[in-house]
Design an enzyme around this catalytic site. Structure first.
Site, short mmCIF file in Angstrom:
data_model
loop_
_atom_site.label_atom_id
_atom_site.label_comp_id
_atom_site.label_asym_id
_atom_site.label_seq_id
_atom_site.Cartn_x
_atom_site.Cartn_y
_atom_site.Cartn_z
CG HIS A 1 61.68 49.71 38.98
ND1 HIS A 1 62.54 48.65 38.89
CD2 HIS A 1 62.38 50.67 39.63
CE1 HIS A 1 63.69 48.95 39.47
NE2 HIS A 1 63.61 50.18 39.92
CG ASP B 1 64.05 47.00 47.45
OD1 ASP B 1 62.84 47.25 47.61
OD2 ASP B 1 64.70 47.38 46.45
CE1 TYR C 1 66.97 47.79 40.91
CE2 TYR C 1 66.98 46.58 42.96
CZ TYR C 1 66.67 47.72 42.25
OH TYR C 1 66.09 48.77 42.91
CE LYS D 1 62.20 48.42 43.99
NZ LYS D 1 63.51 47.78 44.10
#
Ligand code: A2P
Length: 285
Positions: free
Chosen positions: A114, A51, A56, A81
């Site tokens: 998200h 994931d 990120y 996301k």
């Protein structure tokens, strides 16, 4: 969901697509060697499900790790996301292409919105979510994503999406001991949306809790293993994160014990603790 026997065991989403029962979380995993090595470790210890998210900042490294691991693409399940600044129709389509490129993949297994557009930031928050969803739906129908969903959505955010042609298959929410989001969980269950648990260890805050440590020791398990197992037994799909090889392995050893009904009750009744404090309607990012 508690009779799984390995990380390869799957759940079936509401569109029939299969999703491996525990995912490897990568939020706060630094880009570069750390991300590459930890994802390679995770795959070598049997994780099938990874994931990530554009925000990120580690998709390029994760893409490299997947390539270098020589795993079969069709045996892996990869989620990303769309970030808040990319909400909307065209911007979501573009953001998706960037994630796909960075990950060096030609399809994603799961793509999520998200965060819902926050009520305190946008008057037309519902419409923004619907426009983003329209792009997700198009990508899904084109076969570029096998399943689509949302993250951090509460029932009032989900309502309009439930009236569209393709309904969300997943809602990834903060879910851990001391923060079970009962209302959102129930809404998802009633609507056949799988709940994924982000921060199943409360970003590590669960692990020094004396009640959890005590219960875990009865099963010869660590508090981390107890927390991951507890998510499974509560019908959520946990996404534990670690960059530490021994912990990554430890977190896979959750299929050889069953938390008793009594212990589940005790843990479920624990008061609020270890939450991030992030409220989807109040976020300012
Ligand atoms: P690290 O990544 O340095 O190994 P969550 O999944 O709830 O976000 O929690 C992630 C945090 O928990 C990270 O700080 C991670 O540390 C730590 N962690 C993950 N697994 C374990 C474990 N088995 N034992 C102790 N700490 C762990």
């Amino acid at each position: 969901m508690s009779n799984f026997s390995s990380l390869s065991d799957t759940l079936t989403l509401n569109n029939g697509y299969k999703i491996p029962c525990v995912g490897f979380g990568t939020w706060q995993t630094p880009d570069g060697e750390v991300a590459i090595q930890s994802v390679k470790d995770a795959i070598s210890f049997g994780y099938k499900h990874i994931d990530t998210a554009a925000i990120y900042g580690n998709e390029i490294s994760i893409g490299k790790a997947i390539k270098e691991s020589n795993a079969n693409r069709n045996e892996l399940f990869i989620t990303s996301k769309v970030w808040n600044k990319e909400r909307g129709y065209q911007t979501t389509l573009k953001a998706f292409e960037k994630s796909l490129n960075d990950l060096q993949l030609d399809y994603l297994d799961l793509y999520l919105i998200h965060w819902p557009a926050a009520q305190n930031q946008f008057k037309d928050w519902d419409n923004i979510n619907l426009e983003t969803w329209r792009a997700m739906t198009e990508l899904y129908k084109a076969g570029k994503i096998k399943a689509i969903g949302v993250s951090n959505f509460m029932p009032h955010h989900l309502k309009s999406l439930m009236e569209t042609e393709i309904k969300p298959m997943v809602n990834q929410i903060e879910f851990h001991v001391g923060f079970m989001q009962e209302e959102t969980f129930k809404y998802c269950k009633d609507n056949n949306i799988l709940v994924e648990a982000w921060s199943p260890l409360g970003t590590g805050k669960m692990l020094n809790n004396s009640t959890l440590k005590e219960i875990a020791s009865k099963y010869n398990k660590s508090a981390a293993q107890l927390c991951i197992r507890w998510c499974l037994q509560n019908n959520t799909l946990p996404l534990p994160k670690s960059v530490t090889s021994a912990r990554i392995k430890e977190n896979t050893e959750v299929f050889d014990f069953v938390i008793s009904d009594e212990d589940m009750k005790t843990i479920n009744a624990m008061e609020y603790f270890g939450g991030s404090g992030l409220n989807p309607d109040k976020i300012d990012f």
